[in-house]
Write an enzyme that holds these catalytic residues in place. Structure first.
Site, short mmCIF file in Angstrom:
data_model
loop_
_atom_site.label_atom_id
_atom_site.label_comp_id
_atom_site.label_asym_id
_atom_site.label_seq_id
_atom_site.Cartn_x
_atom_site.Cartn_y
_atom_site.Cartn_z
CB SER A 1 5.39 -9.19 -5.53
OG SER A 1 4.51 -8.74 -6.55
CE LYS B 1 4.75 -5.34 -12.17
NZ LYS B 1 5.50 -4.33 -11.39
CB ALA C 1 8.71 5.03 -9.74
CG LEU D 1 1.95 -1.85 -8.52
CD1 LEU D 1 0.87 -1.56 -7.48
CD2 LEU D 1 2.48 -3.26 -8.31
CG ASN E 1 1.52 -4.04 -3.28
OD1 ASN E 1 1.76 -3.37 -2.27
ND2 ASN E 1 2.08 -3.81 -4.45
CB CYS F 1 2.69 -0.27 -4.47
SG CYS F 1 3.70 0.39 -5.81
CB ILE G 1 10.14 -4.00 4.51
CG1 ILE G 1 11.53 -4.02 3.87
CG2 ILE G 1 10.27 -4.13 6.00
CD1 ILE G 1 12.43 -2.85 4.31
N GLY H 1 16.52 -6.81 0.51
CA GLY H 1 17.96 -6.81 0.26
C GLY H 1 18.66 -8.14 0.41
#
Lengths: 256, 301
Positions: free
Chosen positions: B20, B44, B69, B72, B126, B129, B190, B243
């Protein structure tokens, strides 16, 4: 159509201290428009993200792109070591580019400041209008200035006064009593703010090219936004994406 | 060779989805990859109303990864339903909508608006965040808060819910168990690791928000460890991420216990990553004569 592909280095030279002039052979040249940019990838897993660099020029056969950039960090330092026949990955072509139709047949200012000078070159080549090309530099290292001569009258300002007008691009405009119907500009934020104000005071349109830290370059990550006067039709908030809605904006529409 | 996996009753043609916030709502990357190839597109994060997000700079590169950062930024659920869902419906892939909020009511409003949208297969919540000051992460860092909000959302949601867990906790297994006990249908993890970068030349923070969420290949070992711990703490399917750059990375997560995997920051590095990972998983299965990808889930010894 955007794509990530591998380009071949045709040549590279340092044209001013820490400023490099790189020609890349790439099929992406065929679609490149003035004011667009490419993402250039360092070949190192520690520096992953593409570096957004504006397109300075496209060759006549549209088979090669020229980028002129300043070493700003690890990625661009790595690019500066590229030699003829080296390969480098690029993503492009990105961004909207300068609106050429708007300036057709008009008195146009083409303003470049510092490392904002390069994208103005391809614009000067393609724009069909009466062009006053105004270039601002820190000192007497007038990189690319000679390349502009065949596309219009060139005016230079230097901060240290070593060449042309001592001062900034607006000082040159005042000194030479220049006037325009429309402005195209790329350069550091203080210059763009001054250009925006200059245009607003005279009621003329200014198209300015912005930059910001980016990750994707294609409009997905929302990293590189600029505040806008009206709600943006894509984001539905007062933010536009510099990578895809820009990098060129009508100065009136952005809050810089 | 069968690459299908099942998440809470939803069958994905392969285990590869998008992280996302790294893939927009698919539109931006549809120029690069055939969305029909993907197991799912995770959108998103979307809230009940438009969010403007944080000031810039919002992104910074770090060694082997990046900080973000964004805060959202999103157009709100109404625009999302009118524009993004119809776009994604054109493709033969599963749609997973990521939902964010500042209060419990924010989340529930979005969940309810999605209830009559059968094209949306799963909801990802979510609660983790790190870049939104009010609420959000508070739900994801305390087991009792996570339990509460999971339960509230479970009551209202028509679709199965995936709780997206924060790695910024002391005991990921405890968080996984809290979500499971409250009725979560799946877990994903994660989310990004909270980080910071300082520009030593200007002596300022690289991000306007000071802190940001770290993602990219450098965080993968942390993510694999947490996926392993979470997957062994609960019976729920786990979607592993953090990753992933290659098929080998994806296989590692699956062996650790993930049923599916997400490609996040690497979309920014190589827009073709998702498709390359899918092809690479098939190559791995051929090489090791794996008939069914589900045989690999949690198969580390």
């Amino acid at each position: 159509m955007k794509e990530k592909s591998t380009a071949k280095v045709l040549s590279q030279q340092e044209i001013a201290p820490r400023i490099y002039d790189l020609w890349l052979e790439t099929a992406l040249a065929a679609q490149a428009k003035p004011g667009q940019f490419i993402g250039v990838y360092p070949g190192n897993a520690a520096t992953l993200l593409p570096r957004p660099i504006s397109i300075c020029e496209v060759n006549g056969e549209r088979t090669a792109l020229r980028i002129v950039y300043r070493i700003a960090g690890k990625g661009t330092a790595e690019f500066s070591a590229l030699r003829e026949n080296d390969r480098v990955d690029i993503l492009g072509t990105l961004g909207n580019g300068f609106p050429l139709e708007e300036g057709r047949g008009k008195h146009c200012f083409l303003i470049g400041g510092g490392i904002g000078v390069p994208p103005i070159l391809q614009l000067a080549k393609k724009l069909e209008g009466d062009k006053a090309i105004i270039l601002g530099y820190r000192d007497g290292n007038l990189f690319l200035a000679e390349d502009f001569a065949k596309y219009g009258q060139v005016y230079v300002a230097t901060e240290d006064g070593s060449e042309g007008t001592k001062g900034n691009v607006l000082d040159t405009i005042a000194e030479n009593a220049l006037e325009a119907d429309i402005i195209y500009a790329c350069g550091p934020m203080p210059m763009l703010r001054a250009v925006k104000q200059y245009a607003a005071e005279r009621g003329i349109r200014a198209y300015i090219s912005l930059e910001e830290h980016m990750a994707c370059g294609v409009g997905a990550c929302l990293g590189c936004v600029v505040k806008t006067k009206e709600a943006n039709p894509h984001s539905h908030v007062h933010n536009a994406r510099i990578c895809t809605d820009g990098p060129v904006f009508d100065a009136e529409e952005v809050d810089i | 060779m069968d690459t299908q996996v099942n998440i809470a009753g939803v069958t994905l043609k392969n285990p590869v989805m998008t992280g996302s916030g790294t893939f927009g709502s698919g539109m931006e990357y549809s120029e690069f990859v055939d969305l029909n190839c993907l197991g799912a597109v995770v959108t998103k994060g979307v809230a009940n109303v438009p969010w403007p997000g944080n000031p810039t700079p919002r992104v910074a590169e770090v060694y082997g990864g990046m900080l973000n950062a964004i805060g959202l930024q999103n157009p709100g659920i109404d625009v999302f339903l009118e524009r993004d869902i119809p776009f994604l419906k054109q493709y033969d892939t599963k749609i997973i909508v990521n939902i964010c909020g500042k209060t419990e009511e924010d989340y529930l409003e979005v969940v309810e608006k999605l209830a009559d949208e059968p094209a949306v297969a799963l909801l990802e919540i979510n609660v983790s965040c790190p870049n939104v000051k009010e609420g959000a992460i508070a739900f994801g860092q305390k087991a009792d808060a996570l339990y509460h909000i999971t339960g509230q959302i479970r009551k209202k949601a028509r679709q199965p819910i995936i709780m997206k867990l924060s790695p910024n906790v002391t005991d990921i297994a405890e968080m996984a168990r809290a979500a499971e006990a409250a009725g979560a249908d799946a877990l994903s993890l994660i989310n990004t690791l909270t980080g910071m970068k300082i520009d030593i030349h200007r002596r300022c923070f690289a991000l306007a928000n000071k802190t940001g969420g770290m993602s990219g290949p450098a965080i993968k070992p942390v993510a694999v460890r947490m996926v392993y711990q979470a997957a062994h703490a609960v019976k729920l399917p786990v979607i592993g991420m953090g990753g992933i750059a290659t098929a080998e990375d994806a296989i590692e997560f699956i062996l650790a216990g993930a049923t599916a995997v997400s490609i996040g920051a690497m979309n920014f590095v190589d827009p073709y990553t998702t498709v390359k990972v899918i092809r690479g998983i098939e190559d791995y299965m051929r090489t090791y004569n794996v008939e069914n990808i589900t045989d690999l889930i949690g198969a580390v010894e």
